[in-house]
Design a protein around this motif. Structure first.
Motif, PDB file in Angstrom:
ATOM      1  N   VAL A  81       0.561  -1.034  -0.136  1.00 29.50           N
ATOM      2  CA  VAL A  81      -0.298  -0.013  -0.452  1.00 29.50           C
ATOM      3  C   VAL A  81       1.023   1.328  -0.016  1.00 29.50           C
ATOM      4  N   HIS A  82       0.427   2.182  -0.435  1.00 28.97           N
ATOM      5  CA  HIS A  82       1.131   3.510  -0.737  1.00 28.97           C
ATOM      6  C   HIS A  82       0.738   4.182   0.772  1.00 28.97           C
ATOM      7  N   PRO A  83       2.338   4.939   1.544  1.00 31.85           N
ATOM      8  CA  PRO A  83       2.279   5.499   2.354  1.00 31.85           C
ATOM      9  C   PRO A  83       0.967   6.413   2.779  1.00 31.85           C
ATOM     10  N   GLY A  84       0.882   7.260   1.383  1.00 34.05           N
ATOM     11  CA  GLY A  84      -0.068   8.687   1.728  1.00 34.05           C
ATOM     12  C   GLY A  84      -1.578   8.183   1.678  1.00 34.05           C
ATOM     13  N   ASP A  85      -1.080   6.798   1.597  1.00 34.90           N
ATOM     14  CA  ASP A  85      -3.168   5.784   1.526  1.00 34.90           C
ATOM     15  C   ASP A  85      -3.205   4.364   2.523  1.00 34.90           C
ATOM     16  N   PRO A  86      -2.549   4.361   3.109  1.00 34.54           N
ATOM     17  CA  PRO A  86      -2.879   2.892   3.760  1.00 34.54           C
ATOM     18  C   PRO A  86      -4.454   2.545   4.150  1.00 34.54           C
ATOM     19  N   TYR A  87      -5.196   2.812   3.240  1.00 37.50           N
ATOM     20  CA  TYR A  87      -6.771   3.244   4.019  1.00 37.50           C
ATOM     21  C   TYR A  87      -6.787   1.407   3.377  1.00 37.50           C
ATOM     22  N   GLU A  88      -6.339   0.435   2.492  1.00 36.91           N
ATOM     23  CA  GLU A  88      -6.705  -0.757   2.508  1.00 36.91           C
ATOM     24  C   GLU A  88      -6.227  -1.788   3.169  1.00 36.91           C
ATOM     25  N   ALA A  89      -5.204  -1.047   3.834  1.00 34.82           N
ATOM     26  CA  ALA A  89      -4.381  -2.027   5.256  1.00 34.82           C
ATOM     27  C   ALA A  89      -5.439  -1.906   6.266  1.00 34.82           C
ATOM     28  N   LEU A  90      -5.172  -0.567   6.959  1.00 36.37           N
ATOM     29  CA  LEU A  90      -6.168  -0.460   8.274  1.00 36.37           C
ATOM     30  C   LEU A  90      -7.456  -0.801   8.172  1.00 36.37           C
ATOM     31  N   ALA A  91      -7.732  -1.092   6.547  1.00 30.65           N
ATOM     32  CA  ALA A  91      -9.040  -2.082   6.956  1.00 30.65           C
ATOM     33  C   ALA A  91      -9.386  -3.469   7.443  1.00 30.65           C
ATOM     34  N   LEU A  92      -7.838  -3.943   6.480  1.00 28.65           N
ATOM     35  CA  LEU A  92      -7.814  -5.144   6.737  1.00 28.65           C
ATOM     36  C   LEU A  92      -7.383  -5.710   8.225  1.00 28.65           C
ATOM     37  N   LEU A  93      -6.686  -4.910   8.837  1.00 29.15           N
ATOM     38  CA  LEU A  93      -6.272  -5.388  10.104  1.00 29.15           C
ATOM     39  C   LEU A  93      -7.693  -4.751  10.964  1.00 29.15           C
ATOM     40  N   LYS A  94      -8.467  -3.874  11.100  1.00 34.70           N
ATOM     41  CA  LYS A  94      -9.361  -3.669  11.042  1.00 34.70           C
ATOM     42  C   LYS A  94      -9.734  -4.896  11.636  1.00 34.70           C
ATOM     43  N   ASP A  95     -10.315  -5.169  10.956  1.00 33.38           N
ATOM     44  CA  ASP A  95     -11.627  -6.005  10.206  1.00 33.38           C
ATOM     45  C   ASP A  95     -11.296  -7.815  10.489  1.00 33.38           C
ATOM     46  N   GLU A  96      -9.784  -7.879  10.819  1.00 39.12           N
ATOM     47  CA  GLU A  96      -9.400  -9.348  11.100  1.00 39.12           C
ATOM     48  C   GLU A  96      -7.879  -9.523  11.914  1.00 39.12           C
ATOM     49  N   LEU A  97      -7.753  -8.583  12.184  1.00 43.14           N
ATOM     50  CA  LEU A  97      -6.120  -8.632  13.427  1.00 43.14           C
ATOM     51  C   LEU A  97      -7.662  -9.082  15.376  1.00 43.14           C
ATOM     52  N   ARG A  98      -7.010  -9.924  15.795  1.00 48.43           N
ATOM     53  CA  ARG A  98      -7.261 -10.304  16.658  1.00 48.43           C
ATOM     54  C   ARG A  98      -6.097 -10.108  17.758  1.00 48.43           C
ATOM     55  N   LEU A  99      -5.789  -9.335  18.330  1.00 48.32           N
ATOM     56  CA  LEU A  99      -4.779  -9.237  20.009  1.00 48.32           C
ATOM     57  C   LEU A  99      -5.258  -9.601  21.372  1.00 48.32           C
ATOM     58  N   ARG A 100      -3.928 -11.196  21.114  1.00 50.08           N
ATOM     59  CA  ARG A 100      -4.660 -11.501  22.753  1.00 50.08           C
ATOM     60  C   ARG A 100      -3.669 -11.150  23.706  1.00 50.08           C
TER      61      ARG A 100
ATOM     62  N   ARG B 100      -5.658  10.693  -1.812  1.00 51.40           N
ATOM     63  CA  ARG B 100      -5.329   9.851  -3.381  1.00 51.40           C
ATOM     64  C   ARG B 100      -4.107  11.792  -3.937  1.00 51.40           C
ATOM     65  N   ASN B 101      -4.679  13.470  -3.437  1.00 49.54           N
ATOM     66  CA  ASN B 101      -3.527  14.199  -3.497  1.00 49.54           C
ATOM     67  C   ASN B 101      -2.873  13.345  -2.750  1.00 49.54           C
ATOM     68  N   LEU B 102      -2.601  13.322  -1.613  1.00 49.39           N
ATOM     69  CA  LEU B 102      -0.841  13.191  -0.548  1.00 49.39           C
ATOM     70  C   LEU B 102      -0.317  12.381  -2.304  1.00 49.39           C
ATOM     71  N   VAL B 103      -0.635  11.329  -2.100  1.00 48.63           N
ATOM     72  CA  VAL B 103      -0.679  10.185  -2.931  1.00 48.63           C
ATOM     73  C   VAL B 103       0.163  10.878  -3.964  1.00 48.63           C
ATOM     74  N   ALA B 104      -0.400  11.557  -4.723  1.00 50.21           N
ATOM     75  CA  ALA B 104      -0.099  11.761  -5.855  1.00 50.21           C
ATOM     76  C   ALA B 104       1.250  12.995  -5.940  1.00 50.21           C
ATOM     77  N   ASN B 105       0.831  13.695  -4.312  1.00 51.51           N
ATOM     78  CA  ASN B 105       2.259  14.682  -4.506  1.00 51.51           C
ATOM     79  C   ASN B 105       3.542  14.612  -3.482  1.00 51.51           C
ATOM     80  N   TRP B 106       3.380  12.875  -3.177  1.00 52.05           N
ATOM     81  CA  TRP B 106       4.142  12.329  -2.175  1.00 52.05           C
ATOM     82  C   TRP B 106       5.386  12.424  -1.690  1.00 52.05           C
ATOM     83  N   ASP B 107       6.398  13.110  -3.369  1.00 52.92           N
ATOM     84  CA  ASP B 107       7.517  13.192  -3.386  1.00 52.92           C
ATOM     85  C   ASP B 107       7.880  14.935  -2.845  1.00 52.92           C
ATOM     86  N   PHE B 108       6.956  15.349  -3.199  1.00 49.64           N
ATOM     87  CA  PHE B 108       6.470  16.722  -2.764  1.00 49.64           C
ATOM     88  C   PHE B 108       6.394  16.989  -1.301  1.00 49.64           C
TER      89      PHE B 108
END
Length: 447
Positions: free
Chosen positions: A95-114, A384-392
């Protein structure tokens, strides 16, 4: 049987004790398996070469350093993850660091800590070494904890509010220009449909606010917490209103006043660097507060809404636009990540508390609507704007701060989508002392 003996699999080969009979320390993968129920939903790799989690996962969480592991162990939950991620000791591949949405959604839905049983946890700590539980210094982007902020005054005092606002808003105007887009509007937009552009949606939001306030040429508008002057400039340019904005951020005030002069609006619009408590006394025909209430503090609502009421002429309208909790029982204070990295001292109330406080301050509440889904779309556009302008953006504010913003905006998008938080616009009027007002029988704006 020890933890290490029974927690095999996930790509970590068994290892017996080395020469001399001392057992090697547990690997990163073994630590992860010890604190997750059913294993992690993503691939996790360690600086020691170990790995666990599904090998075919499209997302990999990389624990790159021993310091990163210490961050995770010494501040379990979102704060430890944030520290490791912001510092670069924890990375997300896939995932792009400017938009880690997909990773956060997956961790929220499926990560179970003990929490491992005590004996198991002690064995794990002995294997790692007690020094691993010594908290490393936090990244420089982190604000001090709440108790240490007392050095700057009581919560929501003028000095402390100024410090908190500077932490978030005085990052870099050039950075905000790339993330927010041409409107330089850092509040929820209003979408007529998901295909609207961000700029169209922000203009629609300002028109909606103007319509609810019934703005007309020659009227006087006060916009508290005006940011970079978006509402002030829009009201002056499109409605011929004499508008004054106040913001506690010097950087915002400088940018906004320069934009006013650049657009030839100097005779109608003005932005001042002021606390809302020091805003001009008026009376004004209308007051807008778009995204300030989150910084006021819930116990200060009576004084805050009272100050806005006192600046309105009888019959005048207030439009309050702010993030709220999804219910009235949730805690007001934000979680550790938001408090330390995004909005120090920020507080949210439920919509019922918000409307009740406006009512009790002497207003008559006329209309309310929830724009929760609109904020999710707004945040997706900013990412999306952050991803598009990440280097700047990285060149402007540094990789750590850029990662904070990607994490914060993607996480907030998820919270709005899942109804963890909401965005409410409340329209209210100040009546005359004998209860008279000229609010129409039906709304006089275009929804």
């Amino acid at each position: 049987m020890s933890l290490i003996d029974r927690e095999r699999g996930g790509g970590v080969a068994p290892a017996g004790p080395p020469a001399g009979g001392r057992r090697r320390p547990p690997s990163v993968a073994e630590v992860v398996r010890a604190v997750t129920d059913g294993g992690p939903p993503v691939r996790i790799t360690g600086y020691d070469g170990s790995a666990t989690g599904p090998a075919d996962s499209g997302i990999t969480l990389e624990v790159r350093t021993a310091r990163g592991l210490s961050y995770l162990l010494t501040a379990p939950g979102d704060l430890g993850m944030a520290r490791a991620y912001v510092s670069g000791d924890l990375a997300l591949a896939g995932v792009h660091p400017g938009d880690p949405y997909e990773a956060l959604a997956l961790l929220k839905d499926e990560l179970r800590l003990r929490v491992p049983p005590l004996a198991e946890a002690l064995e794990l700590v002995r294997g790692l070494g007690w020094e691993r539980l010594r908290p490393p210094p936090p990244p420089p982007q982190e604000a001090v904890p709440r108790w240490r902020r007392l050095m700057a005054g009581l919560r929501h005092s003028r000095v402390r509010d100024s410090t908190a606002i500077s932490h978030h808003y005085d990052v870099s105007n050039a950075f905000y220009e790339r993330v927010l887009g041409p409107s330089m509007t850092y509040t929820c937009a209003v979408y007529r449909g998901p295909d609207d552009s961000l700029e169209q949606a922000q203009a629609t939001k300002y028109d909606l606010v103007a319509g609810k306030l019934a703005l007309k040429p020659g009227m006087r508008l006060l916009d508290v917490g005006c940011g970079w002057g978006g509402m002030v400039r829009h009201a002056a340019r499109e409605y011929g209103v004499r508008a004054v904005g106040v913001t506690l951020s010097r950087a915002q005030a400088r940018w906004a006043q320069a934009a006013i002069e650049r657009e030839g609006l100097g005779e109608l619009a003005e932005v001042r660097h002021l606390d809302y408590r020091d805003a001009p006394s008026g009376p004004f025909d209308a007051v807008s507060s778009i995204g300030l209430t989150e910084h006021v503090g819930v116990r200060h609502y009576p004084a805050y809404f009272g100050a806005l009421r006192d600046r309105l002429a009888p019959g005048g309208r207030l439009l309050n636009h702010c993030i709220t909790r999804a219910d009235n029982r949730a805690p007001h204070r934000s979680g550790a990540f938001i408090d330390r990295y995004v909005f120090p001292d920020g507080e949210l109330a439920g919509p019922g508390r918000l409307i009740g406080e406006i009512h009790d301050a002497g207003f008559e509440v006329q209309h309310e609507e929830n724009l929760r889904r609109h904020y999710a779309l707004t945040l997706a556009a900013w990412c999306r704007n952050l991803v598009a302008n990440w280097d700047f953006c990285v060149g402007e504010v540094g990789g750590g701060t850029a990662r904070v913003w990607g994490l914060y905006m993607a996480g907030s998008r998820l919270a709005f989508e899942r109804n963890g938080i909401q965005l409410h616009q409340v329209l209210a009027t100040r009546l005359t002392p004998d209860g008279v007002g000229d609010f129409p029988y039906r709304p006089d704006w275009t929804p």
